[in-house]
Design a protein around this motif. Structure first.
Motif, PDB file in Angstrom:
ATOM      1  N   VAL A 178     -54.143 -45.291  20.412  1.00 20.83           N
ATOM      2  CA  VAL A 178     -55.530 -45.144  20.857  1.00 20.83           C
ATOM      3  C   VAL A 178     -56.427 -46.221  20.230  1.00 20.83           C
ATOM      4  O   VAL A 178     -57.156 -46.926  20.916  1.00 20.83           O
ATOM      5  CB  VAL A 178     -56.063 -43.741  20.504  1.00 20.83           C
ATOM      6  N   VAL A 179     -56.399 -46.322  18.916  1.00 26.73           N
ATOM      7  CA  VAL A 179     -57.190 -47.291  18.144  1.00 26.73           C
ATOM      8  C   VAL A 179     -58.666 -47.265  18.568  1.00 26.73           C
ATOM      9  O   VAL A 179     -59.212 -48.254  19.069  1.00 26.73           O
ATOM     10  CB  VAL A 179     -56.611 -48.723  18.261  1.00 26.73           C
ATOM     11  N   ASP A 180     -59.280 -46.100  18.402  1.00 28.34           N
ATOM     12  CA  ASP A 180     -60.693 -45.923  18.734  1.00 28.34           C
ATOM     13  C   ASP A 180     -61.492 -45.962  17.442  1.00 28.34           C
ATOM     14  O   ASP A 180     -61.528 -45.003  16.665  1.00 28.34           O
ATOM     15  CB  ASP A 180     -60.885 -44.583  19.450  1.00 28.34           C
ATOM     16  N   LYS A 181     -62.172 -47.086  17.178  1.00 21.22           N
ATOM     17  CA  LYS A 181     -62.919 -47.242  15.934  1.00 21.22           C
ATOM     18  C   LYS A 181     -64.099 -46.268  15.856  1.00 21.22           C
ATOM     19  O   LYS A 181     -64.471 -45.819  14.764  1.00 21.22           O
ATOM     20  CB  LYS A 181     -63.413 -48.679  15.795  1.00 21.22           C
ATOM     21  N   ALA A 182     -64.681 -45.953  16.986  1.00 22.18           N
ATOM     22  CA  ALA A 182     -65.838 -45.057  16.979  1.00 22.18           C
ATOM     23  C   ALA A 182     -65.452 -43.641  16.552  1.00 22.18           C
ATOM     24  O   ALA A 182     -66.124 -43.015  15.732  1.00 22.18           O
ATOM     25  CB  ALA A 182     -66.488 -45.041  18.363  1.00 22.18           C
ATOM     26  N   SER A 183     -64.349 -43.124  17.125  1.00 20.01           N
ATOM     27  CA  SER A 183     -63.931 -41.759  16.810  1.00 20.01           C
ATOM     28  C   SER A 183     -63.069 -41.686  15.561  1.00 20.01           C
ATOM     29  O   SER A 183     -62.897 -40.620  14.975  1.00 20.01           O
ATOM     30  CB  SER A 183     -63.156 -41.172  17.988  1.00 20.01           C
ATOM     31  N   GLY A 184     -62.486 -42.840  15.192  1.00 20.05           N
ATOM     32  CA  GLY A 184     -61.572 -42.850  14.058  1.00 20.05           C
ATOM     33  C   GLY A 184     -60.153 -42.440  14.410  1.00 20.05           C
ATOM     34  O   GLY A 184     -59.302 -42.295  13.522  1.00 20.05           O
ATOM     35  N   GLU A 185     -59.889 -42.279  15.722  1.00 24.03           N
ATOM     36  CA  GLU A 185     -58.553 -41.841  16.156  1.00 24.03           C
ATOM     37  C   GLU A 185     -57.664 -43.074  16.379  1.00 24.03           C
ATOM     38  O   GLU A 185     -57.985 -43.935  17.210  1.00 24.03           O
ATOM     39  CB  GLU A 185     -58.644 -41.023  17.442  1.00 24.03           C
TER      40      GLU A 185
END
Length: 439
Positions: A178-185
């Motif tokens: 996923v590598v979602d910096k906003a959610s941290g996921e």
């Protein structure tokens, strides 16, 4: 013509003919020199070969008599460890596939799954695993065992080993990253699962700590032709490397394996069958025959006998060299499929043990083609068109000249006939072999 050949290079740095290292132009001082391997790999890639294939044995061939010195005297018997080698070659090539052997008898599934998945990522999707069961007591004794597993047991272990490795490769979904910096996921946990395999040989929880690879999973190669081998290969393998010295035998094997694959719910094109091919290329038929004779003259019988004994897992030193090849088919504990043919053919033709050993040293019972580039291309075309193979695993008799002759003379002839690619068709080994990405 829509169907074209797939070509692998079965890389042995001193060539496949046991007299090949004695050819006047053979380069025998660089068989553990990475620069030599790099040069070979780049030549094969420039010719657009599908892959480089590297075999392995986990022991010196010392199952011939009681004198260890005979095992190492008459032919090269050392080589680079293949997984290490293809990892290095992946850094100096861009398109060609890279296949390494790892034994299902003397490894653990998690190790194999992790190493090959890692290399598939690092190479951009160009890796294949040649899964073998190994052959000899010499190998067993290097892994704290007195003797090699019997045939039925080692194939049973191999079946479960493959089940675990492929299961580990499936523990990561295609969209796990996923590598979602906003959610941290970083990963989607719903796309990762435990394997929780519990079987006769292995208890493996998983998941693998390497995500799904560019090919979905590395290509699986299996080598053999025995009855015990066939169902396992038809159900699991993407590529089969086999010993088929005759067109008739190759057609029968091809039809059988394709039929078995269909019985397991697989389309025939999901399984590529590549028999070994030893090409000796000459400017004329006479020149090719002269080259073959030179290699034969420079082959010591013990070079073939020591190799055969280790492959059979049977000590041939107990039989006289000048007598009819013994009827030992039922006593073989190692490779059986290829030696059934060798033994029966020898006894039908009245060949002595020494004669068989010298013949075996030339091609190890693989298809030996001696002639002009046009003659060799004719035979390869016939095997493809008559459904005897999907291509070949090339086994140059000596190096580097034997390989150069094929790449510079036979490959252009195959391309001229529309039988072989001029450019790679994709970025992964699966792309170039025409194999679907696994679900």
């Amino acid at each position: 013509m829509s169907k074209t050949l797939h070509l692998g290079l079965f890389l042995m740095p001193n060539g496949h003919h046991f007299g090949g290292w004695r050819h006047p132009q053979a380069d025998v001082t660089r068989h553990l020199d990475f620069a030599a391997y790099q040069d070979i790999a780049r030549k094969a890639e420039a010719a657009r070969l599908d892959m480089i294939f590297i075999a392995d044995r986990l022991a010196v061939d010392d199952i011939y008599g009681s004198d260890f010195r005979q095992a190492v005297r008459y032919r090269p018997s050392t080589s680079a460890e293949p997984i290490t080698l293809i990892a290095a070659l992946s850094a100096v090539t861009r398109h060609i596939g890279l296949a390494a052997t790892a034994s299902t008898t003397y490894n653990e599934p998690f190790h194999v799954a992790r190493m090959f998945a890692s290399m598939d990522h690092l190479s951009g999707g160009r890796i294949a695993w040649n899964a073998v069961t190994s052959t000899s007591d010499g190998e067993a004794q290097n892994f704290s065992r007195a003797e090699h597993l019997d045939r039925t047991t080692r194939y049973r272990r191999a079946g479960e080993f493959l089940e675990v490795v492929t299961g580990l490769w499936r523990t990561w979904g295609e969209d796990a990253l996923v590598v979602d910096k906003a959610s941290g996921e970083f990963y989607d946990p719903s796309a990762v699962r435990y394997l929780d395999h519990k079987g006769e040989w292995f208890n493996v929880r998983g998941p693998l700590n390497v995500p799904r690879t560019p090919q979905g999973r590395p290509v699986i190669i299996q080598a053999g032709q025995s009855e015990e081998f066939r169902d396992l290969a038809a159900s699991q393998a993407d590529v089969i490397f086999t010993v088929q010295p005759t067109l008739t035998g190759a057609k029968t094997f091809y039809a059988d394996l394709k039929s078995r694959a269909q019985a397991f719910g697989r389309p025939p094109e999901a399984l590529k069958i590549l028999p070994g091919l030893v090409p000796i290329v000459g400017r004329s038929a006479a020149h090719a025959q002269e080259l073959q004779a030179l290699l034969q003259e420079r082959t010591h019988p013990l070079a073939g006998l020591t190799f055969m004994s280790a492959s059979m897992n049977y000590d041939l030193s107990q039989h006289p060299l000048d007598e009819l090849f013994p009827d030992i088919e039922a006593r073989l504990k190692g490779s059986r499929g290829r030696f059934q043919y060798v033994i029966r053919d020898a006894r039908e033709r009245g060949l002595t043990l020494a004669e068989v050993a010298r013949n075996y040293a030339a091609n190890r019972s693989h298809n030996l083609l001696v002639g002009t580039p046009q003659f060799i291309a004719d035979q390869m075309q016939q095997w493809l068109e008559e459904h005897a193979s999907d291509g070949f695993n090339l086994m140059p008799a000596y190096m580097p000249g034997g390989l150069d002759d094929f790449l510079q003379q036979v490959v252009p002839e195959l391309q001229r006939r529309g039988l072989f690619r001029r450019e790679y068709s994709g970025s992964t080994l699966r792309d170039n072999l025409g194999l679907a990405v696994p679900a």
